[in-house]
Enzyme design. Structure first.
Site, PDB file in Angstrom:
ATOM      1  CG  HIS A   1      -1.684   1.255   1.432  1.00  0.00           C
ATOM      2  ND1 HIS A   1      -2.974   1.417   0.987  1.00  0.00           N
ATOM      3  CD2 HIS A   1      -1.344   2.429   2.030  1.00  0.00           C
ATOM      4  CE1 HIS A   1      -3.394   2.640   1.299  1.00  0.00           C
ATOM      5  NE2 HIS A   1      -2.421   3.271   1.931  1.00  0.00           N
ATOM      6  CD  GLU A   2       1.770   3.541   3.712  1.00  0.00           C
ATOM      7  OE1 GLU A   2       2.008   4.627   3.148  1.00  0.00           O
ATOM      8  OE2 GLU A   2       0.754   3.345   4.405  1.00  0.00           O
TER       9      GLU A   2
ATOM     10  CG  HIS B   1       0.157   6.211  -0.932  1.00  0.00           C
ATOM     11  ND1 HIS B   1      -1.012   6.726  -1.460  1.00  0.00           N
ATOM     12  CD2 HIS B   1      -0.187   5.658   0.270  1.00  0.00           C
ATOM     13  CE1 HIS B   1      -2.009   6.497  -0.625  1.00  0.00           C
ATOM     14  NE2 HIS B   1      -1.541   5.844   0.432  1.00  0.00           N
TER      15      HIS B   1
ATOM     16  CD  GLU C   1      -4.818   6.425   2.015  1.00  0.00           C
ATOM     17  OE1 GLU C   1      -4.666   5.268   2.472  1.00  0.00           O
ATOM     18  OE2 GLU C   1      -3.887   7.235   1.890  1.00  0.00           O
TER      19      GLU C   1
END
Length: 296
Positions: free
Chosen positions: A168-169, A172, A226
């Site tokens: 997820h990070e 980004h 997100e």
């Protein structure tokens, strides 16, 4: 006659002031429209990543005033400062086993980023663990990763769940969400400031405009970021041989840890836990074949 002349002069002066205010307002509004049009036109529509198996196809608008290179350089400096501060507090990579574990999971995920953008394979990736009770992790532009020990210890993360967080990070950074937000805010700020001045609303009006933008567009865009990171993250994890369905149990744990003290979704930069879980149930299923091929 004198009284009449004075009245006429006063009325003319008043009319003149009104006319000047109208002209000034029109000039500001015209200038604002021109500047905004220039800013919008100057923004480039890009696709920072490939679609991947999840079919990501949202176009992004980036301002030339906010360059990828500038953000990466700023991130490099900021990351070094954070790591130095953690080291001075004896909080950097305190637990060798935990650090090795995080770097091992990241080391399997990073080679998969080429599925979305091959140039990211050449980034100077760095992975460190900060001793802190905070439930947090992040990845700066250019691949600078930090994981806080609190999120691992308090949520008792499995490697699959840790992969969901790292995926997820990393997503980004791949998607350049930080640059996209900066571009959006620069354009919106220009419109709001010039519009408030043009309507004679002053600083209070500009503040209200910024609040209105944030609640109607800004927060929604953050929630979009997100969701994109969630979807890219499960694909990266699956490609690396981690079970993408662990993202579901991760957010169940996060929801439990919040103990119901979450912000209403429409006022939050993040989707609600229930919304995320429903979406992740869908997208983890879509990428499950990638996991099964990588981990037969």
């Amino acid at each position: 006659m004198l009284t009449k002349a004075i009245r006429s002069t006063s009325e003319a002066a008043s009319a003149g002031r009104v006319a000047r205010r109208r002209l000034r307002r029109l000039a500001l509004q015209t200038l604002g429209a021109s500047l905004l049009a220039g800013a919008v036109v100057a923004c480039t529509t890009v696709q920072t990543t490939g679609e991947g198996a999840i079919g990501l196809n949202r176009k992004q608008r980036m301002s030339p005033l906010v360059s990828e290179a500038q953000l990466e350089e700023s991130a490099k400096v900021a990351y070094a400062e954070v790591m130095q501060g953690a080291q001075q507090k004896h909080a950097l990579n305190v637990d060798p086993a935990m650090t090795a574990r995080v770097r091992n999971v990241a080391g399997r995920i990073i080679p998969q980023v080429g599925a979305f953008r091959p140039d990211a394979l050449k980034w100077n990736w760095q992975v460190n663990v900060i001793q802190s009770d905070e439930l947090n992790a992040w990845c700066m532009p250019g691949g600078k990763i930090a994981v806080y020990s609190g999120i691992i210890n308090q949520l008792k993360l499995t490697d699959d769940e840790l992969a969901a967080i790292l995926g997820h990070e990393i997503a980004h950074a791949l998607r350049e969400h930080a640059r996209e937000r900066a571009s959006e805010q620069a354009t919106a700020g220009l419109l709001i400031n010039v519009g408030a001045a043009g309507m004679g609303l002053g600083n209070a009006g500009a503040d209200m405009g910024r609040l209105a933008y944030q609640t109607t567009f800004g927060l929604k865009n953050s929630r979009t970021h997100e969701t994109e990171a969630d979807r890219i993250g499960v694909e990266l994890a699956a490609r690396a041989g981690y079970d993408p369905r662990a993202a579901i149990t991760l957010w169940q744990k996060m929801a439990s840890a919040s103990q119901g003290r979450s912000t209403p979704e429409f006022l939050s930069t993040h989707p609600s836990a229930s919304t995320r879980i429903r979406d992740l149930q869908d997208y983890s299923g879509r990428v499950l074949p990638l996991y099964q091929r990588a981990h037969p």
